[in-house]
Scaffold this motif. Sequence first.
Motif, PDB file in Angstrom:
ATOM      1  N   VAL A  22       0.858  -1.192   0.000  1.00  9.58           N
ATOM      2  CA  VAL A  22       0.000   0.000   0.000  1.00  9.58           C
ATOM      3  C   VAL A  22       0.886   1.231   0.000  1.00  9.58           C
ATOM      4  CG1 VAL A  22      -1.786   1.289   1.194  1.00  9.58           C
ATOM      5  CG2 VAL A  22      -1.823  -1.217   1.257  1.00  9.58           C
ATOM      6  N   GLU A  23       0.776   2.027  -1.067  1.00 10.41           N
ATOM      7  CA  GLU A  23       1.552   3.255  -1.168  1.00 10.41           C
ATOM      8  C   GLU A  23       0.788   4.418  -0.539  1.00 10.41           C
ATOM      9  OE1 GLU A  23       2.155   1.147  -5.239  1.00 10.41           O
ATOM     10  OE2 GLU A  23       0.511   1.593  -3.863  1.00 10.41           O
ATOM     11  N   SER A  24       1.548   5.408  -0.107  1.00  3.78           N
ATOM     12  CA  SER A  24       0.964   6.650   0.408  1.00  3.78           C
ATOM     13  C   SER A  24       1.985   7.768   0.246  1.00  3.78           C
ATOM     14  CB  SER A  24       0.561   6.502   1.878  1.00  3.78           C
ATOM     15  OG  SER A  24       1.688   6.210   2.676  1.00  3.78           O
ATOM     16  N   GLY A  25       1.517   9.005   0.419  1.00  6.30           N
ATOM     17  CA  GLY A  25       2.422  10.139   0.409  1.00  6.30           C
ATOM     18  C   GLY A  25       2.404  10.969  -0.852  1.00  6.30           C
ATOM     19  N   GLY A  26       1.634  10.567  -1.836  1.00  2.00           N
ATOM     20  CA  GLY A  26       1.574  11.353  -3.050  1.00  2.00           C
ATOM     21  C   GLY A  26       0.827  12.664  -2.834  1.00  2.00           C
TER      22      GLY A  26
ATOM     23  N   GLY B 258      10.290  21.217  -5.415  1.00  2.00           N
ATOM     24  CA  GLY B 258       9.911  20.735  -4.097  1.00  2.00           C
ATOM     25  C   GLY B 258      10.246  19.272  -3.881  1.00  2.00           C
ATOM     26  N   SER B 259       9.800  18.769  -2.729  1.00  3.67           N
ATOM     27  CA  SER B 259      10.111  17.389  -2.337  1.00  3.67           C
ATOM     28  C   SER B 259       8.855  16.669  -1.872  1.00  3.67           C
ATOM     29  CB  SER B 259      11.133  17.377  -1.189  1.00  3.67           C
ATOM     30  OG  SER B 259      12.353  17.957  -1.578  1.00  3.67           O
ATOM     31  N   LEU B 260       8.870  15.369  -2.016  1.00  2.60           N
ATOM     32  CA  LEU B 260       7.840  14.491  -1.469  1.00  2.60           C
ATOM     33  C   LEU B 260       8.518  13.208  -1.026  1.00  2.60           C
ATOM     34  CD1 LEU B 260       4.779  14.579  -3.925  1.00  2.60           C
ATOM     35  CD2 LEU B 260       4.804  15.360  -1.553  1.00  2.60           C
ATOM     36  N   ARG B 261       7.943  12.555  -0.030  1.00  2.51           N
ATOM     37  CA  ARG B 261       8.397  11.229   0.357  1.00  2.51           C
ATOM     38  C   ARG B 261       7.223  10.270   0.266  1.00  2.51           C
ATOM     39  NH1 ARG B 261      10.948   8.761   5.960  1.00  2.51           N
ATOM     40  NH2 ARG B 261       8.762   8.951   6.642  1.00  2.51           N
ATOM     41  N   LEU B 262       7.388   9.281  -0.570  1.00  4.31           N
ATOM     42  CA  LEU B 262       6.392   8.221  -0.698  1.00  4.31           C
ATOM     43  C   LEU B 262       6.751   7.067   0.221  1.00  4.31           C
ATOM     44  CD1 LEU B 262       5.933   8.090  -4.584  1.00  4.31           C
ATOM     45  CD2 LEU B 262       4.865   9.625  -2.908  1.00  4.31           C
TER      46      LEU B 262
ATOM     47  N   GLY C 258      20.588  11.130  -8.159  1.00  5.86           N
ATOM     48  CA  GLY C 258      20.963  12.358  -7.496  1.00  5.86           C
ATOM     49  C   GLY C 258      19.792  13.167  -6.976  1.00  5.86           C
ATOM     50  N   ARG C 259      18.578  12.803  -7.389  1.00  8.82           N
ATOM     51  CA  ARG C 259      17.370  13.521  -6.919  1.00  8.82           C
ATOM     52  C   ARG C 259      16.494  12.629  -6.050  1.00  8.82           C
ATOM     53  NH1 ARG C 259      13.545  15.244 -10.342  1.00  8.82           N
ATOM     54  NH2 ARG C 259      13.900  13.592 -11.897  1.00  8.82           N
ATOM     55  N   PHE C 260      16.416  11.357  -6.381  1.00 10.84           N
ATOM     56  CA  PHE C 260      15.563  10.413  -5.659  1.00 10.84           C
ATOM     57  C   PHE C 260      16.433   9.470  -4.844  1.00 10.84           C
ATOM     58  CE2 PHE C 260      11.672  10.309  -8.748  1.00 10.84           C
ATOM     59  CZ  PHE C 260      11.618  11.689  -8.704  1.00 10.84           C
ATOM     60  N   ALA C 261      15.886   9.024  -3.719  1.00 13.56           N
ATOM     61  CA  ALA C 261      16.597   8.065  -2.878  1.00 13.56           C
ATOM     62  C   ALA C 261      15.603   7.064  -2.301  1.00 13.56           C
ATOM     63  CB  ALA C 261      17.332   8.778  -1.755  1.00 13.56           C
ATOM     64  N   ILE C 262      15.960   5.797  -2.400  1.00 14.77           N
ATOM     65  CA  ILE C 262      15.126   4.720  -1.873  1.00 14.77           C
ATOM     66  C   ILE C 262      15.764   4.178  -0.601  1.00 14.77           C
ATOM     67  CG2 ILE C 262      14.149   2.436  -2.311  1.00 14.77           C
ATOM     68  CD1 ILE C 262      14.296   3.078  -5.304  1.00 14.77           C
ATOM     69  N   SER C 263      14.939   3.942   0.392  1.00 12.09           N
ATOM     70  CA  SER C 263      15.404   3.320   1.627  1.00 12.09           C
ATOM     71  C   SER C 263      14.316   2.376   2.118  1.00 12.09           C
ATOM     72  CB  SER C 263      15.725   4.370   2.690  1.00 12.09           C
ATOM     73  OG  SER C 263      14.571   5.138   3.000  1.00 12.09           O
TER      74      SER C 263
ATOM     75  N   GLN D 188      12.235   8.927  -1.412  1.00 14.67           N
ATOM     76  CA  GLN D 188      12.395  10.350  -1.174  1.00 14.67           C
ATOM     77  C   GLN D 188      12.681  11.021  -2.497  1.00 14.67           C
ATOM     78  OE1 GLN D 188      12.217  12.231   1.790  1.00 14.67           O
ATOM     79  NE2 GLN D 188      12.396  13.954   0.366  1.00 14.67           N
ATOM     80  N   MET D 189      11.850  11.989  -2.854  1.00 13.14           N
ATOM     81  CA  MET D 189      11.980  12.662  -4.145  1.00 13.14           C
ATOM     82  C   MET D 189      12.259  14.141  -3.909  1.00 13.14           C
ATOM     83  SD  MET D 189       8.862  10.833  -6.228  1.00 13.14           S
ATOM     84  CE  MET D 189       7.597  11.592  -5.215  1.00 13.14           C
ATOM     85  N   ASN D 190      13.400  14.583  -4.366  1.00 10.60           N
ATOM     86  CA  ASN D 190      13.813  15.983  -4.222  1.00 10.60           C
ATOM     87  C   ASN D 190      13.962  16.624  -5.594  1.00 10.60           C
ATOM     88  OD1 ASN D 190      14.058  15.602  -1.381  1.00 10.60           O
ATOM     89  ND2 ASN D 190      16.123  14.788  -1.657  1.00 10.60           N
ATOM     90  N   SER D 191      14.011  17.947  -5.608  1.00 14.02           N
ATOM     91  CA  SER D 191      14.189  18.689  -6.863  1.00 14.02           C
ATOM     92  C   SER D 191      13.222  18.190  -7.929  1.00 14.02           C
ATOM     93  CB  SER D 191      15.638  18.550  -7.351  1.00 14.02           C
ATOM     94  OG  SER D 191      16.542  19.025  -6.378  1.00 14.02           O
TER      95      SER D 191
END
Length: 123
Positions: A5-9, A16-20, A66-71, A82-85
């Motif tokens: 189940v995804e969330s955070g959109g 800007g930034s968002l974290r899914l 360089g803009r997105f990071a998965i953890s 994590q989505m930046n820029s």
Amino acid sequence: QVQLVESGGGLVQAGGSLRLSCAASGRTFSTYAMGWFRQAPGKEREFVGSIRGYGGYTYYEDSVKGRFAISRDNAKNVVYLQMNSLKPEDTAVYYCAAGLNFYGREPSQYDYWGQGTQVTVSS
């Protein structure tokens, strides 16, 4: 069986930034590589990146490096994007998926999918 189940959109301005988040059920979460994909209107679903079950190794599509990071947090059965820029071209429905191939870039290589969460980036 794994349920995702995804969330955070949401709606964000360019730059800007968002974290899914992607919450998973099941006791075998840590054995799966987790991938993020996205699909814009009229386009095919495309690979964004993936993370191994253990060790934190990640792999990204060139357009998001360089803009997105998965953890991931295996104790909580959650994977993050994590989505930046952010750019308008990042607008899409974002999906998380579970599979056994860390290097899988094709949707067919993943066994379980979430329902998706909409990300809209305004210019």
